[in-house]
Write an enzyme that holds these catalytic residues in place. Structure first.
Site, PDB file in Angstrom:
ATOM      1  N   TYR A  48       0.641  -1.003  -0.044  1.00 41.77           N
ATOM      2  CA  TYR A  48       0.077   0.043  -0.160  1.00 41.77           C
ATOM      3  C   TYR A  48       0.976   1.278   0.178  1.00 41.77           C
ATOM      4  CZ  TYR A  48      -3.834  -3.260   1.300  1.00 41.77           C
ATOM      5  OH  TYR A  48      -4.622  -4.124   1.802  1.00 41.77           O
ATOM      6  N   LEU A 186     -17.825  -3.558   1.596  1.00 45.60           N
ATOM      7  CA  LEU A 186     -18.995  -2.503   1.148  1.00 45.60           C
ATOM      8  C   LEU A 186     -19.155  -2.421  -0.099  1.00 45.60           C
ATOM      9  CD1 LEU A 186     -18.513   0.267   3.820  1.00 45.60           C
ATOM     10  CD2 LEU A 186     -20.231  -1.897   3.968  1.00 45.60           C
ATOM     11  N   ILE A 223     -12.964  -4.923   7.745  1.00 46.07           N
ATOM     12  CA  ILE A 223     -12.032  -3.612   7.750  1.00 46.07           C
ATOM     13  C   ILE A 223     -12.356  -2.600   6.659  1.00 46.07           C
ATOM     14  CG2 ILE A 223      -9.879  -4.524   8.763  1.00 46.07           C
ATOM     15  CD1 ILE A 223      -8.907  -5.483   5.877  1.00 46.07           C
ATOM     16  N   LYS A 225     -12.907   0.692   4.632  1.00 48.92           N
ATOM     17  CA  LYS A 225     -11.824   1.724   4.216  1.00 48.92           C
ATOM     18  C   LYS A 225     -12.664   2.804   4.110  1.00 48.92           C
ATOM     19  CE  LYS A 225     -10.722   2.583   0.382  1.00 48.92           C
ATOM     20  NZ  LYS A 225     -10.448   2.443  -1.267  1.00 48.92           N
ATOM     21  N   SER A 226     -12.230   4.151   4.799  1.00 55.49           N
ATOM     22  CA  SER A 226     -12.622   5.221   4.175  1.00 55.49           C
ATOM     23  C   SER A 226     -11.615   6.410   4.762  1.00 55.49           C
ATOM     24  CB  SER A 226     -14.049   5.646   4.841  1.00 55.49           C
ATOM     25  OG  SER A 226     -14.645   6.942   4.681  1.00 55.49           O
ATOM     26  N   VAL A 227     -11.661   7.745   4.017  1.00 55.89           N
ATOM     27  CA  VAL A 227     -11.009   8.751   4.477  1.00 55.89           C
ATOM     28  C   VAL A 227     -11.947   9.952   5.034  1.00 55.89           C
ATOM     29  CG1 VAL A 227      -9.144   8.285   2.698  1.00 55.89           C
ATOM     30  CG2 VAL A 227     -10.879   9.734   2.061  1.00 55.89           C
ATOM     31  N   ARG A 231     -17.797   9.032   7.364  1.00 54.67           N
ATOM     32  CA  ARG A 231     -18.167   7.605   7.329  1.00 54.67           C
ATOM     33  C   ARG A 231     -17.439   6.726   8.244  1.00 54.67           C
ATOM     34  NH1 ARG A 231     -17.746   8.324   0.862  1.00 54.67           N
ATOM     35  NH2 ARG A 231     -19.897   9.521   0.511  1.00 54.67           N
ATOM     36  N   ASN A 235     -19.044   3.794  10.190  1.00 52.73           N
ATOM     37  CA  ASN A 235     -18.892   2.350  10.278  1.00 52.73           C
ATOM     38  C   ASN A 235     -18.647   1.819  11.527  1.00 52.73           C
ATOM     39  OD1 ASN A 235     -18.972   2.581   7.409  1.00 52.73           O
ATOM     40  ND2 ASN A 235     -16.887   2.650   6.994  1.00 52.73           N
TER      41      ASN A 235
END
Length: 268
Positions: A48, A186, A223, A225-227, A231, A235
């Site tokens: 990543y 998601l 797990i 993911k969001s920035v 959100r 979550n």
């Protein structure tokens, strides 16, 4: 071949923060936000390119290291790079060990895949990682590793969501004492799917929370993911949502027409 110690299986937090495709300061901010919201698992990977930012966020959070479950992965293309990869990951993360180290994807050659797995087990024996596992592996690939090494992976992290629901896959991991963890929880089906929208309306929740609660109802840690801070918090709040048996059955049905799911499908 040296025998390996059988360390206790780790208990993964039900909801962690995924950091795939989150780069630079966005990764730093997302991890800081998640930790402030209550998350205690952070998932990253050498591939990543954000381990340094994740490590800086962990350090700046002021949260005791022992309270955070930290996962990273190594995307090996052939045996031989494991020592360097683990050393560099630990250095970038600013820790003395990782809680879970995953083989990011399987090698096509079973003998090479076993050679890498043996190195992962050796790192666990040495205490450099608390537990070793795999990602994107099929049950057949897992069984081959377990038979040859005598040790099953602690975790298999795969793409898993309602559209890909396969009760046999869930049962196969449970029967082997392996934690099935979902990445991309998601992504399928769309969150505006009528079934998800209907369950969300009944439960006074968002569709994303419904999907995450569905995973947890099946005993599958996730797990997402969001920035986006809102959100990330949304979550995490799925921990408080309880679905009924009827809700779960409705969502299960979304995966009935999928072709047979292999855990190796869908990598990140």
């Amino acid at each position: 071949m040296m025998p390996h110690a059988h360390a206790p299986r780790p208990v993964l937090p039900a909801i962690g923060l995924g950091t795939w495709q989150i780069k630079g300061e966005d990764a730093y901010r997302a991890v800081r936000c998640a930790l402030e919201a209550g998350y205690r698992q952070i998932d990253t990977a050498r591939l990543y390119g954000n381990e340094a930012q994740v490590g800086r966020a962990l350090a700046d959070s002021g949260i005791d290291r022992d309270q955070i479950f930290l996962t990273t992965k190594y995307a090996q293309y052939r045996p031989g790079g494991e020592e360097r990869a683990l050393s560099e990951s630990i250095e970038k993360l600013g820790v003395d060990r990782v809680d879970l180290w995953l083989m990011h994807f399987p090698l096509k050659d079973p003998a090479e895949n076993l050679a890498v797995w043996e190195w992962f087990l050796g790192a666990a024996d040495a205490g450099r990682v608390a537990a070793a596992g795999v990602s994107n592996h099929s049950i057949e690939q897992i069984d081959a590793l377990t038979t040859a090494s005598g040790v099953a992976p602690a975790v298999n992290q795969v793409k898993f969501n309602p559209a890909r629901y396969d009760p046999d896959l869930v049962a196969a991991h449970r029967d082997r004492g392996i934690t099935l963890q979902a990445h991309s929880p998601l992504r399928q089906p769309r969150l505006d799917h009528p079934t998800l929208a209907a369950v969300a309306e009944r439960r006074g929740a968002t569709p994303a929370q419904v999907v995450l609660a569905w995973h947890l109802a099946h005993g599958v840690p996730v797990i997402p993911k969001s920035v986006h801070p809102e959100r990330i918090a949304e979550n995490y709040a799925a921990l408080g949502l309880r679905l009924t048996t009827a809700d779960i059955a409705e969502i299960d049905a979304l995966g009935r027409h999928e072709s047979s799911l292999h855990a190796s499908g869908g990598q990140h």
